[in-house]
Design a protein around this motif. Structure first.
Motif, PDB file in Angstrom:
ATOM      1  N   VAL A   1     -13.542 -24.131 -19.557  1.00 52.67           N
ATOM      2  CA  VAL A   1     -13.612 -22.999 -18.637  1.00 52.67           C
ATOM      3  C   VAL A   1     -14.719 -23.186 -17.607  1.00 52.67           C
ATOM      4  CG1 VAL A   1     -14.029 -20.510 -18.477  1.00 52.67           C
ATOM      5  CG2 VAL A   1     -12.640 -21.417 -20.335  1.00 52.67           C
ATOM      6  N   TYR A   2     -15.798 -23.834 -18.000  1.00 50.83           N
ATOM      7  CA  TYR A   2     -16.956 -23.990 -17.118  1.00 50.83           C
ATOM      8  C   TYR A   2     -17.008 -25.361 -16.456  1.00 50.83           C
ATOM      9  CZ  TYR A   2     -18.308 -19.950 -19.875  1.00 50.83           C
ATOM     10  OH  TYR A   2     -18.324 -18.733 -20.494  1.00 50.83           O
ATOM     11  N   ALA A   3     -15.894 -26.088 -16.480  1.00 47.81           N
ATOM     12  CA  ALA A   3     -15.867 -27.425 -15.885  1.00 47.81           C
ATOM     13  C   ALA A   3     -15.510 -27.317 -14.405  1.00 47.81           C
ATOM     14  CB  ALA A   3     -14.864 -28.310 -16.615  1.00 47.81           C
ATOM     15  N   GLY A   4     -16.506 -27.065 -13.573  1.00 50.27           N
ATOM     16  CA  GLY A   4     -16.275 -26.954 -12.148  1.00 50.27           C
ATOM     17  C   GLY A   4     -15.732 -25.598 -11.746  1.00 50.27           C
ATOM     18  N   VAL A   5     -15.507 -25.458 -10.452  1.00 53.46           N
ATOM     19  CA  VAL A   5     -15.021 -24.183  -9.913  1.00 53.46           C
ATOM     20  C   VAL A   5     -13.503 -24.135  -9.923  1.00 53.46           C
ATOM     21  CG1 VAL A   5     -14.995 -22.673  -7.899  1.00 53.46           C
ATOM     22  CG2 VAL A   5     -17.077 -23.943  -8.470  1.00 53.46           C
ATOM     23  N   LEU A   6     -12.866 -25.183  -9.415  1.00 55.26           N
ATOM     24  CA  LEU A   6     -11.408 -25.205  -9.323  1.00 55.26           C
ATOM     25  C   LEU A   6     -10.805 -25.828 -10.575  1.00 55.26           C
ATOM     26  CD1 LEU A   6     -10.991 -26.370  -5.610  1.00 55.26           C
ATOM     27  CD2 LEU A   6     -10.881 -24.038  -6.508  1.00 55.26           C
ATOM     28  N   PRO A   7      -9.702 -25.273 -11.077  1.00 55.41           N
ATOM     29  CA  PRO A   7      -9.025 -25.880 -12.233  1.00 55.41           C
ATOM     30  C   PRO A   7      -8.444 -27.235 -11.860  1.00 55.41           C
ATOM     31  CG  PRO A   7      -7.710 -24.100 -11.331  1.00 55.41           C
ATOM     32  CD  PRO A   7      -9.022 -24.049 -10.614  1.00 55.41           C
ATOM     33  N   SER A   8      -8.535 -28.186 -12.763  1.00 55.16           N
ATOM     34  CA  SER A   8      -8.023 -29.536 -12.485  1.00 55.16           C
ATOM     35  C   SER A   8      -6.506 -29.572 -12.457  1.00 55.16           C
ATOM     36  CB  SER A   8      -8.567 -30.517 -13.532  1.00 55.16           C
ATOM     37  OG  SER A   8      -8.172 -30.108 -14.844  1.00 55.16           O
TER      38      SER A   8
ATOM     39  N   VAL B   1     -12.543 -13.719  -8.039  1.00 53.73           N
ATOM     40  CA  VAL B   1     -12.044 -15.070  -7.782  1.00 53.73           C
ATOM     41  C   VAL B   1     -12.262 -15.958  -9.000  1.00 53.73           C
ATOM     42  CG1 VAL B   1     -12.363 -17.126  -6.354  1.00 53.73           C
ATOM     43  CG2 VAL B   1     -12.378 -14.860  -5.293  1.00 53.73           C
ATOM     44  N   TRP B   2     -13.423 -15.810  -9.643  1.00 49.90           N
ATOM     45  CA  TRP B   2     -13.703 -16.608 -10.837  1.00 49.90           C
ATOM     46  C   TRP B   2     -12.710 -16.291 -11.955  1.00 49.90           C
ATOM     47  CZ3 TRP B   2     -16.519 -20.715 -12.171  1.00 49.90           C
ATOM     48  CH2 TRP B   2     -16.704 -20.972 -13.541  1.00 49.90           C
ATOM     49  N   GLN B   3     -12.421 -15.012 -12.149  1.00 48.43           N
ATOM     50  CA  GLN B   3     -11.433 -14.628 -13.156  1.00 48.43           C
ATOM     51  C   GLN B   3     -10.068 -15.225 -12.843  1.00 48.43           C
ATOM     52  OE1 GLN B   3     -12.738 -13.600 -15.983  1.00 48.43           O
ATOM     53  NE2 GLN B   3     -12.086 -11.481 -16.083  1.00 48.43           N
ATOM     54  N   PHE B   4      -9.687 -15.175 -11.579  1.00 50.83           N
ATOM     55  CA  PHE B   4      -8.385 -15.717 -11.185  1.00 50.83           C
ATOM     56  C   PHE B   4      -8.322 -17.220 -11.437  1.00 50.83           C
ATOM     57  CE2 PHE B   4      -5.714 -17.630  -7.805  1.00 50.83           C
ATOM     58  CZ  PHE B   4      -4.492 -17.157  -8.237  1.00 50.83           C
TER      59      PHE B   4
ATOM     60  N   ARG C   1      -9.287 -17.607 -21.119  1.00 55.28           N
ATOM     61  CA  ARG C   1      -8.203 -17.792 -20.158  1.00 55.28           C
ATOM     62  C   ARG C   1      -7.203 -16.647 -20.253  1.00 55.28           C
ATOM     63  NH1 ARG C   1      -9.638 -21.943 -22.994  1.00 55.28           N
ATOM     64  NH2 ARG C   1     -10.354 -23.899 -22.058  1.00 55.28           N
ATOM     65  N   LEU C   2      -6.895 -16.235 -21.478  1.00 55.80           N
ATOM     66  CA  LEU C   2      -5.965 -15.123 -21.670  1.00 55.80           C
ATOM     67  C   LEU C   2      -6.577 -13.809 -21.190  1.00 55.80           C
ATOM     68  CD1 LEU C   2      -4.390 -15.840 -25.179  1.00 55.80           C
ATOM     69  CD2 LEU C   2      -3.534 -16.446 -22.922  1.00 55.80           C
ATOM     70  N   THR C   3      -7.856 -13.618 -21.499  1.00 56.71           N
ATOM     71  CA  THR C   3      -8.526 -12.399 -21.053  1.00 56.71           C
ATOM     72  C   THR C   3      -8.541 -12.322 -19.529  1.00 56.71           C
ATOM     73  OG1 THR C   3      -9.942 -12.465 -23.015  1.00 56.71           O
ATOM     74  CG2 THR C   3     -10.645 -11.055 -21.191  1.00 56.71           C
ATOM     75  N   ALA C   4      -8.827 -13.445 -18.876  1.00 58.96           N
ATOM     76  CA  ALA C   4      -8.834 -13.478 -17.415  1.00 58.96           C
ATOM     77  C   ALA C   4      -7.447 -13.212 -16.848  1.00 58.96           C
ATOM     78  CB  ALA C   4      -9.359 -14.829 -16.935  1.00 58.96           C
ATOM     79  N   ALA C   5      -6.425 -13.802 -17.459  1.00 54.85           N
ATOM     80  CA  ALA C   5      -5.058 -13.579 -16.990  1.00 54.85           C
ATOM     81  C   ALA C   5      -4.662 -12.112 -17.148  1.00 54.85           C
ATOM     82  CB  ALA C   5      -4.093 -14.479 -17.757  1.00 54.85           C
TER      83      ALA C   5
ATOM     84  N   THR D   1     -10.107 -18.899 -13.565  1.00 56.80           N
ATOM     85  CA  THR D   1     -10.127 -19.105 -15.014  1.00 56.80           C
ATOM     86  C   THR D   1      -8.745 -18.912 -15.611  1.00 56.80           C
ATOM     87  OG1 THR D   1     -12.437 -18.374 -15.152  1.00 56.80           O
ATOM     88  CG2 THR D   1     -11.160 -18.337 -17.194  1.00 56.80           C
ATOM     89  N   SER D   2      -8.002 -17.936 -15.077  1.00 62.49           N
ATOM     90  CA  SER D   2      -6.654 -17.676 -15.603  1.00 62.49           C
ATOM     91  C   SER D   2      -5.695 -18.818 -15.316  1.00 62.49           C
ATOM     92  CB  SER D   2      -6.106 -16.377 -15.004  1.00 62.49           C
ATOM     93  OG  SER D   2      -5.800 -16.540 -13.620  1.00 62.49           O
ATOM     94  N   LEU D   3      -6.036 -19.698 -14.382  1.00 59.68           N
ATOM     95  CA  LEU D   3      -5.168 -20.809 -14.025  1.00 59.68           C
ATOM     96  C   LEU D   3      -5.502 -22.099 -14.780  1.00 59.68           C
ATOM     97  CD1 LEU D   3      -4.945 -20.370 -10.134  1.00 59.68           C
ATOM     98  CD2 LEU D   3      -3.345 -19.548 -11.874  1.00 59.68           C
ATOM     99  N   ARG D   4      -6.530 -22.071 -15.610  1.00 60.22           N
ATOM    100  CA  ARG D   4      -6.928 -23.286 -16.323  1.00 60.22           C
ATOM    101  C   ARG D   4      -6.019 -23.521 -17.529  1.00 60.22           C
ATOM    102  NH1 ARG D   4     -11.889 -25.103 -14.501  1.00 60.22           N
ATOM    103  NH2 ARG D   4     -13.103 -23.574 -13.302  1.00 60.22           N
ATOM    104  N   GLY D   5      -5.793 -24.790 -17.827  1.00 60.42           N
ATOM    105  CA  GLY D   5      -4.963 -25.153 -18.964  1.00 60.42           C
ATOM    106  C   GLY D   5      -5.639 -24.901 -20.291  1.00 60.42           C
ATOM    107  N   ARG D   6      -4.893 -25.006 -21.376  1.00 66.10           N
ATOM    108  CA  ARG D   6      -5.414 -24.693 -22.706  1.00 66.10           C
ATOM    109  C   ARG D   6      -6.561 -25.610 -23.110  1.00 66.10           C
ATOM    110  NH1 ARG D   6      -0.324 -23.136 -26.653  1.00 66.10           N
ATOM    111  NH2 ARG D   6       0.869 -21.897 -25.133  1.00 66.10           N
ATOM    112  N   THR D   7      -6.508 -26.859 -22.711  1.00 65.38           N
ATOM    113  CA  THR D   7      -7.527 -27.830 -23.139  1.00 65.38           C
ATOM    114  C   THR D   7      -8.648 -27.988 -22.125  1.00 65.38           C
ATOM    115  OG1 THR D   7      -6.244 -29.648 -22.169  1.00 65.38           O
ATOM    116  CG2 THR D   7      -5.834 -29.100 -24.493  1.00 65.38           C
ATOM    117  N   GLU D   8      -8.530 -27.334 -21.000  1.00 66.70           N
ATOM    118  CA  GLU D   8      -9.543 -27.503 -19.951  1.00 66.70           C
ATOM    119  C   GLU D   8     -10.750 -26.615 -20.223  1.00 66.70           C
ATOM    120  OE1 GLU D   8      -9.924 -27.211 -15.056  1.00 66.70           O
ATOM    121  OE2 GLU D   8      -8.012 -26.811 -16.078  1.00 66.70           O
TER     122      GLU D   8
END
Length: 270
Positions: free
Chosen positions: A38-45, A24-27, A235-239, A29-36
């Motif tokens: 990676v460790y800023a909270g659980v859910l991507p903004s 779930v964490w990898q998934f 992010r790319l590795t997670a995707a 992480t793969s949804l986070r934007g380029r400038t976000e």
């Protein structure tokens, strides 16, 4: 709810978190934007699928997926064929040496892959299959474990079915294809899933055999993606990891009913 039942649910919940948490964490992480961060909270903004498109642009993803599918398809086909035939032969009484062959096959399960990979590599090299997809597939063409699974499934087939087929005039091949194989569909699904997962997830053996990047399987491609200095992005590795996991998840859910039936078949009689 009784304390005992609550304790069971607690253990199951903790197991679920431990087993699925990294995925779930990898998934996420793969949804986070380029400038976000990676460790800023659980859910991507601001969830985005842009990373998956970037993965396809960063390295020849479709080519690596195609190579892996070729190896996986060969592994599934050969295991279904040879494991079912080997399991059927070991389940048939009346021929000398059956127990000796079974004992030798079981004994080979005690040896780890690392203890035989050098001799396997030398064999593949002598066959001229280094840096070929056939060389990647050959050691996994049939698994002893899959033979044992099919043997257990065939032993669980009621003797009355075979006796009825014999009375109807069915020969050995007809009994194998029309009686035993249909009765072991669950075990065949288990063999299909395990063979596909083994070929799809394999990293060490393709790393030893393949040298040309055009022949890389997906796992080797993901390694180059994770280690490339120009695209060292979590992010790319997670995707890429989620993209590699998706086919196995789809296959399992498609065959899960047969998979659990096959596990039950193997537990009936050994």
């Amino acid at each position: 709810m009784s304390p005992r039942l609550a304790g069971r649910y607690l253990v199951l919940g903790l197991t679920l978190v431990v087993m699925t948490g990294p995925i779930v964490w990898q998934f996420l992480t793969s949804l986070r934007g380029r400038t976000e961060n990676v460790y800023a909270g659980v859910l991507p903004s601001e969830p985005t699928l842009d990373n998956y498109a970037r993965v396809a642009e960063s390295f020849p993803l479709l080519q690596y997926v195609g190579n892996t599918l070729v190896v996986a398809a060969l592994a599934v086909t050969s295991n279904l064929l040879f494991a079912s035939m080997g399991g059927y032969a070991l389940s048939r009484p009346g021929w000398k040496g059956r127990k000796a062959v079974f004992t030798v096959l079981v004994a080979t399960l005690m040896f780890p892959f690392e203890s035989v990979m050098v001799s396997m590599f030398l064999t593949v090299r002598d066959l001229g299959l280094v840096d070929t997809l056939a060389g990647v597939w050959l050691p996994g063409a049939v698994s002893v474990l899959n033979i044992m699974i099919m043997r257990a499934a065939f032993l669980a087939v009621p003797a009355e079915l075979e006796e009825a087929a014999v009375l109807d005039g069915a020969g050995e091949w007809a009994r194998f294809t029309r009686v035993f194989l249909p009765s072991a569909r669950g075990a065949l699904a288990v063999v299909c899933i395990t063979s596909f997962m083994g070929a799809w997830d394999d990293f060490l053996w393709p790393l030893l055999v393949l040298t040309d990047s055009d022949h890389y399987t997906l796992q080797l491609g993901l390694k180059t993606l994770a280690g490339a200095t120009t695209v060292n992005d979590q992010r790319l590795t997670a995707a890429g990891a989620i993209a590699a996991l998706a086919p196995m998840v789809v296959l399992f859910f498609a065959l899960q009913r047969f998979f659990f039936d096959g596990v039950g078949e193997g537990a009936v009689k050994t």
